[in-house]
Design an enzyme around this catalytic site. Structure first.
Site, PDB file in Angstrom:
ATOM      1  N   GLU A 236       0.846  -1.185   0.000  1.00  0.00           N
ATOM      2  CA  GLU A 236       0.000   0.000   0.000  1.00  0.00           C
ATOM      3  C   GLU A 236       0.887   1.242   0.000  1.00  0.00           C
ATOM      4  OE1 GLU A 236      -3.913  -1.390   2.584  1.00  0.00           O
ATOM      5  OE2 GLU A 236      -2.367  -0.143   3.500  1.00  0.00           O
ATOM      6  N   HIS A 271       5.064  -0.971  14.078  1.00  0.00           N
ATOM      7  CA  HIS A 271       3.721  -1.320  13.615  1.00  0.00           C
ATOM      8  C   HIS A 271       3.002  -2.282  14.548  1.00  0.00           C
ATOM      9  CE1 HIS A 271       5.008   0.694  10.009  1.00  0.00           C
ATOM     10  NE2 HIS A 271       6.005  -0.150   9.879  1.00  0.00           N
ATOM     11  N   GLU A 311     -10.456  -1.837  10.505  1.00  0.00           N
ATOM     12  CA  GLU A 311      -9.395  -0.891  10.830  1.00  0.00           C
ATOM     13  C   GLU A 311      -9.284   0.205   9.775  1.00  0.00           C
ATOM     14  OE1 GLU A 311      -5.747  -2.536  12.110  1.00  0.00           O
ATOM     15  OE2 GLU A 311      -6.677  -4.065  13.366  1.00  0.00           O
ATOM     16  N   GLU A 324      -7.958  -2.809   6.687  1.00  0.00           N
ATOM     17  CA  GLU A 324      -8.168  -4.252   6.755  1.00  0.00           C
ATOM     18  C   GLU A 324      -9.277  -4.579   7.731  1.00  0.00           C
ATOM     19  OE1 GLU A 324      -4.594  -6.104   8.101  1.00  0.00           O
ATOM     20  OE2 GLU A 324      -4.609  -5.125  10.052  1.00  0.00           O
ATOM     21  N   ASN A 326      -9.926  -7.508  10.622  1.00  0.00           N
ATOM     22  CA  ASN A 326      -9.403  -8.619  11.407  1.00  0.00           C
ATOM     23  C   ASN A 326     -10.581  -9.486  11.816  1.00  0.00           C
ATOM     24  OD1 ASN A 326      -6.500  -8.198  11.626  1.00  0.00           O
ATOM     25  ND2 ASN A 326      -7.071  -6.287  12.650  1.00  0.00           N
ATOM     26  N   GLU A 332      -6.730  -6.164  21.944  1.00  0.00           N
ATOM     27  CA  GLU A 332      -7.224  -5.000  22.679  1.00  0.00           C
ATOM     28  C   GLU A 332      -8.735  -4.988  22.858  1.00  0.00           C
ATOM     29  OE1 GLU A 332      -6.462  -3.878  18.347  1.00  0.00           O
ATOM     30  OE2 GLU A 332      -5.472  -5.044  19.924  1.00  0.00           O
ATOM     31  N   ARG A 377       0.248  -3.079  26.984  1.00  0.00           N
ATOM     32  CA  ARG A 377       0.796  -4.422  26.800  1.00  0.00           C
ATOM     33  C   ARG A 377       2.161  -4.471  27.479  1.00  0.00           C
ATOM     34  NH1 ARG A 377      -0.627  -6.209  20.569  1.00  0.00           N
ATOM     35  NH2 ARG A 377      -2.625  -5.107  20.397  1.00  0.00           N
ATOM     36  N   ASP A 572      43.864   5.447  57.785  1.00  0.00           N
ATOM     37  CA  ASP A 572      45.213   4.901  57.740  1.00  0.00           C
ATOM     38  C   ASP A 572      45.394   3.717  58.679  1.00  0.00           C
ATOM     39  OD1 ASP A 572      47.735   4.764  56.704  1.00  0.00           O
ATOM     40  OD2 ASP A 572      48.602   6.283  58.011  1.00  0.00           O
ATOM     41  N   ALA A 573      44.680   3.716  59.793  1.00  0.00           N
ATOM     42  CA  ALA A 573      44.835   2.609  60.737  1.00  0.00           C
ATOM     43  C   ALA A 573      44.407   1.287  60.101  1.00  0.00           C
ATOM     44  CB  ALA A 573      44.020   2.880  62.003  1.00  0.00           C
ATOM     45  N   HIS A 574      43.215   1.289  59.486  1.00  0.00           N
ATOM     46  CA  HIS A 574      42.786   0.013  58.880  1.00  0.00           C
ATOM     47  C   HIS A 574      43.499  -0.255  57.559  1.00  0.00           C
ATOM     48  CE1 HIS A 574      39.952   1.336  55.658  1.00  0.00           C
ATOM     49  NE2 HIS A 574      39.586   2.311  56.478  1.00  0.00           N
ATOM     50  N   GLN A 575      44.028   0.803  56.917  1.00  0.00           N
ATOM     51  CA  GLN A 575      44.859   0.565  55.741  1.00  0.00           C
ATOM     52  C   GLN A 575      46.121  -0.186  56.153  1.00  0.00           C
ATOM     53  OE1 GLN A 575      45.497   3.864  53.047  1.00  0.00           O
ATOM     54  NE2 GLN A 575      47.529   3.139  52.501  1.00  0.00           N
ATOM     55  N   ARG A 644      47.535  12.884  47.049  1.00  0.00           N
ATOM     56  CA  ARG A 644      48.874  12.594  46.568  1.00  0.00           C
ATOM     57  C   ARG A 644      49.368  13.653  45.573  1.00  0.00           C
ATOM     58  NH1 ARG A 644      46.857   6.484  45.632  1.00  0.00           N
ATOM     59  NH2 ARG A 644      47.326   5.636  47.690  1.00  0.00           N
ATOM     60  N   ASP A 678      53.779  14.492  48.316  1.00  0.00           N
ATOM     61  CA  ASP A 678      54.295  13.861  47.105  1.00  0.00           C
ATOM     62  C   ASP A 678      55.264  12.776  47.527  1.00  0.00           C
ATOM     63  OD1 ASP A 678      54.758  13.914  44.046  1.00  0.00           O
ATOM     64  OD2 ASP A 678      56.786  13.989  44.898  1.00  0.00           O
ATOM     65  N   LYS A 741      55.065  13.977  57.737  1.00  0.00           N
ATOM     66  CA  LYS A 741      54.419  12.677  57.471  1.00  0.00           C
ATOM     67  C   LYS A 741      55.481  11.582  57.568  1.00  0.00           C
ATOM     68  CE  LYS A 741      51.933  10.277  53.728  1.00  0.00           C
ATOM     69  NZ  LYS A 741      51.068   9.485  54.602  1.00  0.00           N
ATOM     70  N   HIS A 771      52.539  13.110  61.882  1.00  0.00           N
ATOM     71  CA  HIS A 771      51.974  11.787  61.581  1.00  0.00           C
ATOM     72  C   HIS A 771      53.095  10.759  61.653  1.00  0.00           C
ATOM     73  CE1 HIS A 771      49.677   8.682  59.359  1.00  0.00           C
ATOM     74  NE2 HIS A 771      50.813   8.455  58.723  1.00  0.00           N
ATOM     75  N   HIS A 773      53.956   6.140  62.252  1.00  0.00           N
ATOM     76  CA  HIS A 773      53.494   4.755  62.399  1.00  0.00           C
ATOM     77  C   HIS A 773      54.266   4.139  63.558  1.00  0.00           C
ATOM     78  CE1 HIS A 773      51.094   4.185  58.608  1.00  0.00           C
ATOM     79  NE2 HIS A 773      51.689   5.350  58.372  1.00  0.00           N
ATOM     80  N   THR A 908      53.644   5.798  48.959  1.00  0.00           N
ATOM     81  CA  THR A 908      52.951   5.496  47.701  1.00  0.00           C
ATOM     82  C   THR A 908      52.962   6.702  46.763  1.00  0.00           C
ATOM     83  OG1 THR A 908      51.482   4.050  48.960  1.00  0.00           O
ATOM     84  CG2 THR A 908      50.796   4.627  46.731  1.00  0.00           C
TER      85      THR A 908
END
Length: 1178
Positions: A236, A271, A311, A324, A326, A332, A377, A572-575, A644, A678, A741, A771, A773, A908
């Site tokens: 069409e 469509h 339709e 068309e 159906n 629907e 839907r 830093d402590a738990h690192q 850093r 640094d 440090k 600082h 250790h 580091t």
């Protein structure tokens, strides 16, 4: 020749005569006998089968289901009184198209009538005829009407003869591409292909130019053949921007035909209808009358009986065209039922029994519109991936219900398997309200209540449609979706609970996701959180900072009476002790207590350094969220981070604007003090970091990294004069606070007195912060000596998190200074309670605790100068490599490596360079002399080579020669500050790229994380997309998962708590998965988890790796229909690679790049899962 029939002109004489004869014959038919139906078969599957079964049950009619081999688990089998297998050995769709099997089942089981549903055989005249021939009634029009209406070309001819306007098109189905070309030449583009023997968008393709014609013809033919068993097409002229309006008709065997008004089905994608509305909004009444009148006239002309739909396309000028009929029930039909209160399936069955419409109380004058109805839907399609069908197992299904909501569903239940073989429709949600906006509001609310997990759905897209102003208050046409791209801007579905169950299941099956260095279990006892009084926390130094700014803050610190402390427990402590593994969950728990009881602290060090990347890399947390949540819990104490210098929180150089932006965002998120250092004390790098922190409005604390011994006259490289001169430069650069440090714990008490005393004399107005250790055990003595020499602040950690390679004990410093001029003002009882919490918390991290291999500190640190955190890491590494008994040799090698590199400041990343060289020497059994002698032949670690090239800066005293030259040979060397030559980073481009790659919302903080650690951030986002917010889990659950029968709670957010019980672990299935069962909030949940160990022993199709360019994966599950390329052939970007078919829709996979086809991993008709590797391009 191609036959064309135009709308213009009169009816053909033969056509009028044929219809007239048909009508006359129909009118002369005697009154039909009423024959009640006792048993109905539905020759269909899914929700339409269940819809018919329910109607039959209401009418007292027995029901029969048929099913394919792939549908043994489908719900429509269980809803019927009887169910029988059809199409054994046939492909999934073909089973439902196998007429002989269906008729055989009907005859063998005394079925009176067959309802075809929609799709499949519903518009096949041969099926309707087969039913009649077998003596079984067909619930629908007569076979002849089905044939004539199902043939789109003949239906057009009938419409023309009935005076109904039609779109120009072919008079007969076309059978070749040449015929399509002839039509296009006659009528010009655009044109549209349509399946001649079916609908639902299958076999429908729009062609806008000659170049698209051949491909779309082939795809339309293939889809029509697959869906309807016949690939015939007609063409069409394509009408631009029409409304798609359809009229529901209902006829009986006595010539009565009525309409039940219209539906607007304009909201379509490819469509296929997505949302349907009844009645059509803002439709002119005169136009409505003409449409319904034409629909009824057309139906009467062919003697239409039962339900059907006529339709039309309506253009923007109000002109309409028949497209068309159906001849079946539509998907629907529900919205028509809601507004007319007519049960169409009941009516279908009664009409088939022989009842007339008046007998059913259905007269045109009694049909009224009541309010408005909308149907959505809900499909298993992923809008974020171009609506590609998704398949898999529904892990969670919870529907939206309530007043005005109707659900028509089939396989929407927990545990249902969504296959690629059939339509993607999951459930139809219908809302009825007094008007269109009301119905939309109800429907939107219902969709928001849905919880569907395990497969993707289009619900977020539907919610966007329902909330669109044009949809709510205007009219929409078939271009609505295409012209509103914001409909695809989807709100991410959180799915937090189910993702967490996946994570817990994964842990239970496969073990921890974060590397565990030692074989130790987390404590089963949760830490006791000290009680906190109600109300606000007391004011602290942060109040001064916010009021008076960095300069006023520094002045207040300098004028403070007594010693100030910084608590390093949060970083830093738990690192140093726990490999940086402490999670936000445990930091948050104690934060309110700290805020209420330690307001006297100078600051809390809680961010930056290694914690930034470890949070994402190993803990799967957002470091920014950690900062935000801690700031919310501790508003009164300043936060301090480790920056850093030019490396920010990374291990490499970044463009200057990236460092500036990072500091700006950190400040906005609650950071106060930036400790800038640094790793080589390289001044240009430090000054960049200082300027970035200062520009952001932060307190600048310039930190001089300490090494050597200022009291040792033989250690001349890092003398007192060196530190004083460096301090001069930092003060000139504008630092607010000066820091020493001492990252290895080398600052002895006498050295502290000498260095800090000299700094205090030279800078009487600058606050001094120290600082250290406690590796050697002299930390408390050194910090007290520094304080007595004039330091304003020293670093400490909670007692149970202090000592060894961590900082000195908070309790010891508080107790020793109590009652002296250094009194900290901190209550020791609070220190004890704080210590108790961390003592229990530390046991949760037993797999990472340095005490698993290291039982004490060691004074030999004064010789090897290994920084605290690195000392712990090297100890772990030595044991994991079987070198535990050689750790002394590792430490000796570290000393030698440091000398080889010229005696560096070690922090580091410079400390890592020394460590890498030391391990290289131990592994290769090399002495310092060996390395120096053979430097030009050895393959050194990359970090060592890059250091010597100058990638992290220039060390004090320069690079070691001739060692440097022998290692580098002809490699390039960098002069000056490494980051100075880098181009600025374009944050907008990075953000755009991240949004394209990740589903979740991308924030400014995410952009900075990606700028610092691109790969780590991507992996973190992929992990959280799969497993959700694991930070909500307590630490034991995070590390090792729950035990069977364990009951626990997970707080997703305030007011939302999950109550979970681990139930069972299933056996291995054929796909290498185990099903893990939970009870969550009283409901059974299960997840399928791949057993990674078992899968190593099983063969699976390879997956395309997202980070490997050129690997092309399947965009969706489906079957390979066609392969367009060959191995070794050249392919251009955008060209076709292959065609996949899923849920009766075909998708072309195009090449994302130009290149050569290296290898093809698929064959025609192969079934693929999502992301299965199709081919490789190089």
């Amino acid at each position: 020749m191609l036959q064309l029939r135009l709308v213009k002109g009169g009816f053909s004489f033969l056509g009028v005569k044929r219809i007239a004869v048909l009508n006359a014959a129909y009118q002369s038919t005697h009154h039909k006998e009423y024959k009640p139906i006792k048993k109905v078969m539905v020759a269909n599957r899914g929700e339409i089968a269940i819809r018919v079964f329910r109607a039959c049950t209401e009418l007292g009619i027995r029901t029969v289901a048929v099913y394919s081999e792939q549908d043994t688990g489908q719900m429509h089998r269980q809803k019927a009184d009887e169910a029988y297998l059809i199409g054994k050995g046939l492909p999934p769709v073909q089973a439902y198209l196998h007429i002989p099997d269906i008729i055989k089942v009907a005859k063998e089981n005394e079925v009176d009538a067959i309802h075809p549903g929609y799709g499949f055989l519903s518009e096949r005249a041969d099926f309707a005829q087969a039913c009649v021939d077998a003596g079984v009634r067909f619930v629908g029009p007569s076979p002849e009407v089905v044939r004539r209406m199902g043939d789109k070309v003949e239906a057009r001819a009938i419409a023309i003869e009935a005076g109904v306007p039609v779109v120009p098109g072919t008079a007969t189905p076309i059978t070749s591409l040449a015929e399509a070309q002839e039509f296009a030449n006659s009528y010009s583009y655009p044109i549209i292909f349509k399946a001649a023997y079916g609908g639902g968008g299958r076999g429908m393709r729009v062609v806008r130019n000659y170049e698209e014609l051949e491909e779309n013809y082939q795809r339309a033919f293939s889809e029509a053949l697959s869906a309807f068993g016949n690939g015939a097409l007609f063409i069409e002229r394509f009408i631009e921007r029409p409304r798609h309006i359809e009229v529901q008709i209902l006829g009986d065997k006595y010539g009565n035909v009525i309409h039940l008004y219209e539906r607007d089905c304009s909201i379509q994608r490819r469509h296929q209808k997505v949302v349907e509305i009844a009645p059509a909004a803002q439709l002119d009444q005169q136009l409505r009358d003409r449409l319904t009148s034409d629909a009824v006239r057309l139906a009467k002309r062919v003697g239409y009986e039962n339900a059907g739909t006529v339709e039309f396309l309506v253009d923007k000028h109000g002109k309409y065209f028949f497209i068309e009929v159906n001849s079946r029930l539509q998907v629907e039909h529900t919205v028509t039922e809601e507004i007319t209160d007519v049960d169409l399936v009941h009516a279908q069955i009664h009409v088939t029994e022989g009842k007339s419409l008046p007998e059913l109380g259905l007269k045109q004058e009694t049909i009224r519109i009541n309010g408005s109805a909308i149907q959505c839907r809900v499909t298993t399609e992923d809008p974020a991936r171009g609506f590609q069908p998704d398949t898999g197992r529904i892990e969670v299904f919870r529907s939206g219900e309530g007043m005005g909501i109707r659900l028509d569903t089939a396989s929407a239940f927990q545990g249902a398997l969504i296959s690629p073989h059939y339509d993607s429709l999951l459930v139809k949600v219908i809302a009825h309200g007094k008007d269109h906006p009301t119905a939309a509001s109800k429907l939107n609310r219902a969709l928001a209540e849905f919880r569907i997990r395990g497969v993707k759905t289009n619900i977020p897209f539907l919610q966007n449609v329902l909330g669109n102003d044009q949809f709510l208050y205007g009219t929409v046409d078939t271009q609505f979706i295409d012209e509103n791209p914001d409909l695809i801007l989807l709100r991410p579905v959180q799915n937090r609970a189910q993702k967490l169950l996946h994570y817990l299941g994964h842990i239970m099956v496969n073990g921890p996701v974060t590397p565990i260095p030692v074989n130790a279990k987390p404590s089963a006892v949760d830490p006791i959180i000290p009680q906190v009084p109600l109300g606000d926390s007391p004011a602290g130094l942060r109040e001064i900072l916010l009021r008076e700014g960095p300069e006023g803050f520094a002045k207040a610190v300098r004028n403070h009476e007594g010693l100030l402390l910084m608590d390093t427990t949060f970083r830093d402590a738990h690192q140093s002790l726990l490999a940086t593994r402490v999670r936000t969950h445990d930091l948050k728990n104690i934060s309110p207590f700290v805020a209420h009881n330690f307001s006297q602290l100078f600051s809390i060090e809680n961010w930056g350094g290694a914690t930034f990347d470890v949070a994402m890399r190993f803990l799967y947390e957002c470091p920014w969220k950690r900062l935000q949540e801690m700031r919310a819990s501790i508003p009164n104490i300043p936060f301090q981070m480790l920056l850093r210098g030019a490396n920010a929180v990374g291990y490499t150089n970044y463009p200057d604007n990236t460092v500036y932006k990072f500091c700006e965002v950190a400040k906005e998120n609650g950071m106060d003090i930036f400790r800038v250092f640094d790793s080589l004390n390289y001044l240009p790098n430090m000054i960049l970091g200082m300027e970035a922190a200062g520009s952001a409005g932060g307190v600048v604390e310039a930190a001089i990294s300490y090494t050597g011994d200022v009291c040792d006259p033989e250690r001349t490289k890092y003398s007192l004069d060196y530190y004083l001169k460096l301090a001069d430069e930092l003060v000139k650069a504008g630092t607010h606070i000066l820091c020493i440090k001492d990252m290895a714990g080398l600052l002895k008490p006498n050295s502290a007195k000498l260095l800090i005393g000299a700094l205090r004399d030279r800078f009487p107005d600058i606050p001094l912060h120290i600082h250290t250790h406690d590796t050697a055990g002299a930390g408390v003595a050194s910090m007290l000596a520094a304080a007595q020499a004039g330091a304003d602040v020293v670093d400490v950690a909670a007692d149970s998190m202090s000592g060894m390679t961590s900082q000195p004990s908070m309790g010891a410093v508080v107790a020793c200074s109590k009652g002296t001029q250094l009194d900290t003002g901190i209550d020791l009882q609070n220190v004890y309670d704080y210590n108790e919490y961390w003592e229990m918390t530390r046991q949760l991290y037993a797999p990472f605790d340095c005490t698993a291999t290291m039982k004490s500190g060691n004074a030999d640190v004064y010789e090897n100068e290994i920084p605290g955190g690195q000392y712990t890491n090297l100890h772990f590494q030595a044991h994991s490599m079987g070198l535990g008994n050689k750790f002394k040799a590792v430490k000796k090698a570290y000393t030698e490596a440091n000398r080889l590199l010229g005696d560096l400041i070690k922090v580091t990343p410079s400390s890592k360079i020394v460590g890498d060289l030391a391990q290289f020497m131990v592994q290769n059994n090399l002495t310092r002399e060996d390395v120096e002698q053979d430097a030009d032949e050895l393959s050194f670690p990359q970090s060592v080579v890059e250091f010597l090239q100058g990638y992290i800066g220039i060390p004090h005293g320069g690079f070691p020669e001739p060692f440097r030259s022998k290692v580098l040979k002809d490699l390039p060397r960098m002069e000056g500050r490494p980051g100075a030559s880098l181009s600025p980073l374009h944050f907008e481009d990075l953000e755009k790229d991240l949004k394209a790659r990740h589903v979740d919302e991308i924030t400014t903080e995410d952009v900075m994380s990606a700028a610092m650690y691109p790969k780590v951030f991507d992996e973190f986002k992929e992990f959280t997309a799969q497993f959700g917010p694991v930070e909500c889990l307590n630490t034991r659950l995070f590390l090792e998962g729950p035990k069977i029968a364990e009951v626990f709670q997970v707080e997703l957010e305030r007011g939302k708590t999950l109550h979970i019980k681990a139930l069972a672990l299933g056996d291995l299935n054929f796909a290498g998965q185990r099903e893990v069962f939970f009870e969550m909030n009283g409901q059974l949940r299960s997840v399928l988890v791949k057993d990674t160990q078992a899968m190593k022993e099983m063969h699976f199709h390879p997956k395309a790796l997202k980070d490997v360019k050129g690997q092309i994966g399947a965009p969706m599950p489906g079957k390979v229909v066609d392969i367009k390329v060959k191995e070794g052939s050249r392919i251009e970007k955008g060209k076709q690679l292959c065609v996949l078919s899923a849920m009766k829709m075909e998708t072309v996979v195009n090449s994302p790049m130009s290149g050569t086809i290296k290898k093809i991993y698929v064959t025609r008709d192969m079934h693929l899962e999502g992301d299965d590797l199709i081919l490789e391009i190089e």
